[in-house]
Write a protein that holds these residues in place. Structure first.
Motif, mmCIF file in Angstrom:
data_model
loop_
_atom_site.group_PDB
_atom_site.id
_atom_site.type_symbol
_atom_site.label_atom_id
_atom_site.label_comp_id
_atom_site.label_asym_id
_atom_site.label_seq_id
_atom_site.Cartn_x
_atom_site.Cartn_y
_atom_site.Cartn_z
ATOM 1 N N ILE A 64 0.874 -1.180 0.000
ATOM 2 C CA ILE A 64 0.000 0.000 0.000
ATOM 3 C C ILE A 64 0.912 1.231 0.000
ATOM 4 N N PHE A 65 0.840 2.015 -1.068
ATOM 5 C CA PHE A 65 1.649 3.230 -1.093
ATOM 6 C C PHE A 65 0.944 4.326 -0.297
ATOM 7 N N VAL A 66 1.700 4.998 0.529
ATOM 8 C CA VAL A 66 1.129 5.968 1.450
ATOM 9 C C VAL A 66 1.667 7.353 1.117
ATOM 10 N N SER A 67 0.780 8.307 0.980
ATOM 11 C CA SER A 67 1.230 9.683 0.763
ATOM 12 C C SER A 67 1.721 10.257 2.081
ATOM 13 N N THR A 68 2.850 10.943 2.027
ATOM 14 C CA THR A 68 3.363 11.568 3.246
ATOM 15 C C THR A 68 3.405 13.084 3.080
ATOM 16 N N LYS A 69 2.538 13.578 2.211
ATOM 17 C CA LYS A 69 2.446 15.037 2.046
ATOM 18 C C LYS A 69 2.044 15.678 3.359
ATOM 19 N N GLU A 70 1.195 14.960 4.094
ATOM 20 C CA GLU A 70 0.758 15.490 5.398
ATOM 21 C C GLU A 70 1.249 14.582 6.515
ATOM 22 N N GLU A 71 1.284 15.123 7.720
ATOM 23 C CA GLU A 71 1.635 14.325 8.889
ATOM 24 C C GLU A 71 0.567 13.249 9.099
ATOM 25 N N PRO A 72 0.959 12.097 9.662
ATOM 26 C CA PRO A 72 -0.022 11.013 9.813
ATOM 27 C C PRO A 72 -1.177 11.400 10.739
ATOM 28 N N LYS A 73 -2.364 10.957 10.347
ATOM 29 C CA LYS A 73 -3.576 11.316 11.087
ATOM 30 C C LYS A 73 -4.220 10.070 11.678
ATOM 31 N N THR A 74 -4.948 10.245 12.751
ATOM 32 C CA THR A 74 -5.686 9.112 13.327
ATOM 33 C C THR A 74 -6.704 8.581 12.324
ATOM 34 N N THR A 75 -7.345 9.481 11.546
ATOM 35 C CA THR A 75 -8.336 9.010 10.566
ATOM 36 C C THR A 75 -7.672 8.164 9.473
ATOM 37 N N GLN A 76 -6.441 8.537 9.128
ATOM 38 C CA GLN A 76 -5.694 7.785 8.118
ATOM 39 C C GLN A 76 -5.394 6.368 8.637
ATOM 40 N N VAL A 77 -5.008 6.280 9.896
ATOM 41 C CA VAL A 77 -4.764 4.972 10.516
ATOM 42 C C VAL A 77 -6.040 4.137 10.477
ATOM 43 N N ASP A 78 -7.155 4.746 10.905
ATOM 44 C CA ASP A 78 -8.417 3.998 10.979
ATOM 45 C C ASP A 78 -8.866 3.513 9.603
ATOM 46 N N GLU A 79 -8.656 4.353 8.575
ATOM 47 C CA GLU A 79 -9.015 3.936 7.211
ATOM 48 C C GLU A 79 -8.145 2.784 6.724
ATOM 49 N N LEU A 80 -6.847 2.880 7.002
ATOM 50 C CA LEU A 80 -5.942 1.800 6.595
ATOM 51 C C LEU A 80 -6.332 0.493 7.277
ATOM 52 N N VAL A 81 -6.624 0.570 8.564
ATOM 53 C CA VAL A 81 -6.969 -0.634 9.323
ATOM 54 C C VAL A 81 -8.263 -1.239 8.775
ATOM 55 N N GLU A 82 -9.246 -0.394 8.515
ATOM 56 C CA GLU A 82 -10.517 -0.902 8.002
ATOM 57 C C GLU A 82 -10.321 -1.573 6.646
ATOM 58 N N ASP A 83 -9.551 -0.907 5.801
ATOM 59 C CA ASP A 83 -9.264 -1.450 4.483
ATOM 60 C C ASP A 83 -8.559 -2.806 4.588
ATOM 61 N N ILE A 84 -7.582 -2.901 5.475
ATOM 62 C CA ILE A 84 -6.830 -4.157 5.627
ATOM 63 C C ILE A 84 -7.743 -5.263 6.155
ATOM 64 N N ILE A 85 -8.546 -4.937 7.150
ATOM 65 C CA ILE A 85 -9.429 -5.957 7.736
ATOM 66 C C ILE A 85 -10.454 -6.443 6.706
ATOM 67 N N LEU A 86 -11.013 -5.506 5.940
ATOM 68 C CA LEU A 86 -12.019 -5.880 4.937
ATOM 69 C C LEU A 86 -11.439 -6.746 3.827
ATOM 70 N N LYS A 87 -10.198 -6.442 3.432
ATOM 71 C CA LYS A 87 -9.669 -7.084 2.230
ATOM 72 C C LYS A 87 -8.795 -8.307 2.490
ATOM 73 N N THR A 88 -8.569 -8.667 3.756
ATOM 74 C CA THR A 88 -7.735 -9.851 3.997
ATOM 75 C C THR A 88 -8.596 -10.970 4.571
ATOM 76 N N LYS A 89 -8.224 -12.201 4.218
ATOM 77 C CA LYS A 89 -9.003 -13.357 4.660
ATOM 78 C C LYS A 89 -8.747 -13.665 6.124
ATOM 79 N N ALA A 90 -7.542 -13.353 6.572
ATOM 80 C CA ALA A 90 -7.204 -13.594 7.979
ATOM 81 C C ALA A 90 -6.395 -12.404 8.484
ATOM 82 N N ARG A 91 -6.275 -12.316 9.793
ATOM 83 C CA ARG A 91 -5.453 -11.252 10.377
ATOM 84 C C ARG A 91 -4.057 -11.310 9.743
ATOM 85 N N PRO A 92 -3.522 -10.174 9.303
ATOM 86 C CA PRO A 92 -2.232 -10.198 8.601
ATOM 87 C C PRO A 92 -1.110 -10.804 9.460
ATOM 88 N N SER A 93 -0.117 -11.364 8.797
ATOM 89 C CA SER A 93 1.059 -11.893 9.495
ATOM 90 C C SER A 93 1.944 -10.772 10.008
#
Lengths: 362, 362
Positions: A64-93
């Motif tokens: 997953i390529f991440v833009s670092t134009k801005e400082e990391p945000k809590t909303t960005q973390v939550d979106e990444l986590v949701e995306d990962i959970i939705l798109k993976t069959k099992a908890r990531p290694s």
């Protein structure tokens, strides 16, 4: 008196080209073919095949390529986590962060939020994380932030800019390959290098200092001086790339067992309101802190001149009183930083007017 | 080129009086009331209530006082392990080593041998350990050995003096409380401090050196110089106690990612044949190594004179040719040390005659 029982990165590999060993390091950590490795990679590397081609993706592994134009945000973390959970069959290694401080902090935060309920903003603070994070690996591609060794992951939330400080935050594995820093542009090299320099000045001049932090901070400071006080050295100098990577590591260890100070507190204010990136924000603030760090600031100005760095001026010129108040609130909220910098009586010295006058100079 | 993926101590607490937090640190690690904590404590502390009274024994917890008159032996490890297994109802919750390098190495070896079959001599070498050790904690009471951070546990076996080098060897937790070093006698303070000094010289002058090891070695060396080049500083100086503890830590990290050299190889020979303790043995050897480390040895002689240290002379005067051969065999067996010190062609330079001539001077 109670001392911190500090969690250290339990595995580190150091060396030019050690990034090539990443696949061997990860292989035994794969939980199942349904449990992928997720690589968070700074999007400056999007078309950089010398790096991305060395990441071997198997099964459902994903970059997953991440833009670092801005400082990391809590909303960005939550979106990444949701995306990962939705798109993976099992908890990531595992989560592998490849980038600067922003990407490393995102990787740490995502690995925590995969196993902890709710939103990441709920964990901004000290020791609020309940469950261990999933396996996470940090691979810096620029040196200075100390994010590779720290016990925090600094995030901008709806209410504050503050880290998720916990025993579960540090990486399980760090790969220190200075070759990955070879194409850093000069201004960014300077700003991020100065993040390390400022860590050292703030740690070594703070009231929280102890022999542990002092020994790390002094070494990191020596390395920074060696690199940045020599105008023949630039970002492409290989020896300096190796040394700056170690300076970042030691500087991170130094603040881990003490604390940062005025520059970080005020720079968080700038970043919260104006989105100023951490490295350059620290430089903009530190340039005006002679009162707190006379020798450190004098040396900083010398290094800045040597490398022909021009800092943005008057970034606060157009701000309203209300906006100053917002920045001052963020800065004053970081109590341990002020106590470290100014002492137990800091509230008598660091008034709102004083901070406003300082911000107005920037 | 392949780099070592180095296992670091994952938890460290640093500070004067931090030993008081030991019970809190251990409590969550107790597996059951039948699974005791076993404390291996240097027997110099046998009647030292200021230390022993602060260890709170619960259920079947036990202190075993260990003599450190001799260097640790594989047979000693095997006896301790047998004794612990016979006398405990369940596998211990942890082994806590409180002492100098000998006790720390014993604690590491015992924690490994509780979960690995056979005799400890079978594991002398590199990466022969199959199963993870039980939880083990290192608490140095003298500074310089680096045993608190190392990936090895040096043992004298029936055939060789060699460490159990493995990823399972490092401590799970280290407590760095300089107060525990307050009563170290001056000569021992010097010998063990010089173990650290010699680690730095051997690492910094070795062919295995890299920016990681260099930064740690340089810091440790700076601290050693600060302490031992000042004749106003002795073992009772509190600031020096703190700094020497950090020097030991950084010196240990430096050799962990590189290697030691001539002094260690030859001192292992002395120790194997004559039982010479490691600290003083290193000093006896290093005193004659101008050829390999000219600046390091000159500075060593200066520090020795400053602190009025008299080394034993002519300890090899009465040895037979056969005995010299034994020492030479032990020393030459440590191939990585020679390669680090002298380079890939070391076998052409380090002849048996050369080593004999050196030993004859000692």
């Amino acid at each position: 008196m109670s001392y911190k029982n500090f969690p250290m990165v339990p595995r580190v590999i150091f060396g030019r080209g050690s990034f090539n060993q990443l696949n061997d390091i990860l292989a035994p950590k794969r939980q199942s073919i349904n449990a992928p490795f997720i690589y968070l990679v700074d999007d400056v590397f999007k078309n950089t095949t010398w790096l991305t081609s060395r990441i071997s993706l198997s099964y459902d592994d994903k970059i997953i390529f991440v833009s670092t134009k801005e400082e990391p945000k809590t909303t960005q973390v939550d979106e990444l986590v949701e995306d990962i959970i939705l798109k993976t069959k099992a908890r990531p290694s595992g989560i592998i962060g490849i980038g600067g401080g922003s990407v490393l902090d995102l990787a740490k935060a995502v690995s925590i939020m995969i196993t902890n309920e709710g939103e990441s903003k709920d964990y901004q603070g000290w020791d609020l994380v309940k469950n261990p994070a999933i396996y996470h690996v940090g691979i810096p591609t620029i040196s200075g932030t100390g994010a590779e060794v720290s016990r925090t992951t600094v995030l901008t939330g709806p209410e504050k800019k503050l880290g998720i400080n916990s025993d579960f935050t540090p990486f399980d594995q760090v790969v220190l390959d200075s070759e990955l820093t070879k194409d850093v542009p000069k201004d960014q090299w300077f700003y991020t290098g100065m993040d390390c320099y400022i860590h050292c000045i703030e740690s070594l001049n703070g009231s929280y200092l102890n022999a542990f932090s002092k020994s790390y901070g002094e070494k990191a400071l020596d390395l920074c001086k060696e690199i940045f006080l020599d105008d023949n050295i630039g970002p492409s100098n290989i020896e300096a790339q190796e040394n700056l990577m170690m300076a970042s590591w030691h500087g991170g260890m130094s603040i881990a067992y003490s604390q940062v100070g005025v520059a970080h507190a005020m720079s968080y204010g700038l970043s919260y309101l104006l989105g100023t990136k951490h490295g350059i924000g620290n430089c903009i603030v530190f340039d005006h802190l002679e009162e707190f760090y006379p020798e450190g600031v004098a040396l900083f100005k010398e290094m800045k001149a040597l490398h022909g760095i021009e800092l943005p001026q008057s970034i606060c010129a157009q701000l309203t009183d209300e906006e100053f108040e917002i920045m001052i609130n963020v800065a004053l909220g970081l109590e341990p930083l002020w106590e470290n910098a100014v002492g137990k009586n800091w509230k008598k010295i660091i008034t709102r007017d004083k901070l406003k006058a300082l911000y107005q100079k920037m």
